[in-house]
Design an enzyme around this catalytic site. Sequence first.
Site, PDB file in Angstrom:
ATOM      1  N   ASP A   1      -1.175 -11.403   2.846  1.00  0.00           N
ATOM      2  CA  ASP A   1      -1.257 -11.413   1.383  1.00  0.00           C
ATOM      3  C   ASP A   1      -0.089 -12.161   0.755  1.00  0.00           C
ATOM      4  OD1 ASP A   1      -2.084 -10.968  -1.190  1.00  0.00           O
ATOM      5  OD2 ASP A   1      -1.732  -8.811  -1.175  1.00  0.00           O
TER       6      ASP A   1
ATOM      7  N   HIS B   1      -7.616  -4.985  -0.082  1.00  0.00           N
ATOM      8  CA  HIS B   1      -6.843  -3.795  -0.492  1.00  0.00           C
ATOM      9  C   HIS B   1      -7.711  -2.537  -0.431  1.00  0.00           C
ATOM     10  CE1 HIS B   1      -3.617  -6.471  -1.526  1.00  0.00           C
ATOM     11  NE2 HIS B   1      -4.310  -7.029  -2.486  1.00  0.00           N
TER      12      HIS B   1
HETATM   13 ZN    ZN Z   1      -4.196 -11.250  -2.647  1.00  0.00          ZN
END
Ligand code: ZN
Length: 456
Positions: free
Chosen positions: A328, A277
């Site tokens: 993800d 991220h």
């Molecule tokens: Zn993750």
Amino acid sequence: VSAVTAYVCDLAFVAGATDAGGVLAADVVVEVEEGRFTRVEVGGEVPPGAEHLRGLVLPGLADAHSHAFHRALRGRTHGGRGTFWSWREVMYDVAGRLTPDTYLPLARAAFAESVLAGTTTIGEFHYLHHQPDGSPYADPNELGHTLVQAAREAGVRLALLDTCYLTGGFDRSLEGVQRRFGDGDASAWADRVEALRQAYAVADDLVVGAAAHSVRAVPAEQLPVVAGWARSHEAPLHAHLSEQPAENADCLAAHGRTPTELLEEAGALGQRTTAVHATHLTSEDIAALGASGTTACLCPTTERDLADGIGPARELLDAGALLSLGSDSRAIVAPFEEARAAELHLRLRTLERGNLTVPELTAALTTDGHRSLGFADAGRLAVGARADLVAVQLDSIRTAGIDAADAIAGVIFAAGAADVTDVVVDGRPVVRDGEHHLGDVGRLLDEAIAAVHEEG
Ligand SMILES: [Zn+2]
């Protein structure tokens, strides 16, 4: 004498002389022996029996951040309001239900979906280790082995990023389903992961790597143990980093430092490290990630689904960091969409086009994504590299009209997962004419997800 398989590609992205980038070339002849390219030649003589790959042929794509079991959440969390934190409650419900018997078919089908979309290596961020009450299975790596079996049956390489997860927040012990994630302390985590590493020490299709779930979940004084294990084995080290502003605020309150500063102090940044991220960063954080050559793994389709924000991808690249891309939460599984979203989100923020170039997006999907998972020998169409081929149709409803001379940009900005027709992983054909060797993956997903929600 091992068999040589030959392919002839109408159009292929062939690696350049250096590691950076490549060139688009027509009539590329490729030969494969023992899972490696032994010939990559533009316009050469086509061997008899060569298979013809139409459309655009890319090297293998890396999904650098995956949680296989999140696939069971798709279509169940998107409506209404809520936050990352309320989404997490729904995710915990699924995490609490999984057993080895339901996890295997779920992960296998989820991984097969990834291969159908062009993925040849998955970085699985694995923290669901133990039984629901927190006690270990008879083999403490039971669920790790389950993921390895799932990946092998789905025909995809795996970087199993075994994740240290010790606390439920700064100064908070694990509660409820979180107890399945915990090893007690980092040295117990390291002992378990060491057994996992040794179990697959000779495997060519698998990397056992390390992860610290986040600075929320690994106390600052234990982070060096996780980083040290990864360093001593030259293994990849991943960590969720500054996905939500609340994580930064809590970290500053507890330590007077940002999450990036904590990782840096723990010796956890570097060329084998991936910060997942890396959304809410200070300029000092960006400089530290860049100077250390850390990779930032963007997960744009998840980040927008969870209202995380838009990270400073351009600034990270300019500072010296690399980029990779991850599915993800598997809200969707579409590598080209992840790549274009990384750029398109920046356009909305900057009011300018071309923040990230097509070569930069391509590197994130291929070479840099693979490097971040410990497979530096994959993601390139070059002699000696792992023989991965991903053929993308250029005459589908979505891709018709793409200019062959600019096919990579066309595919990144317009193609969907359904445009992938053929996928070869380490020389083995896994997807042919849009069919995965496991058969009807939609049905497999449907059955596996239904079984999870019926449990308990
Ligand atoms: Zn993750």
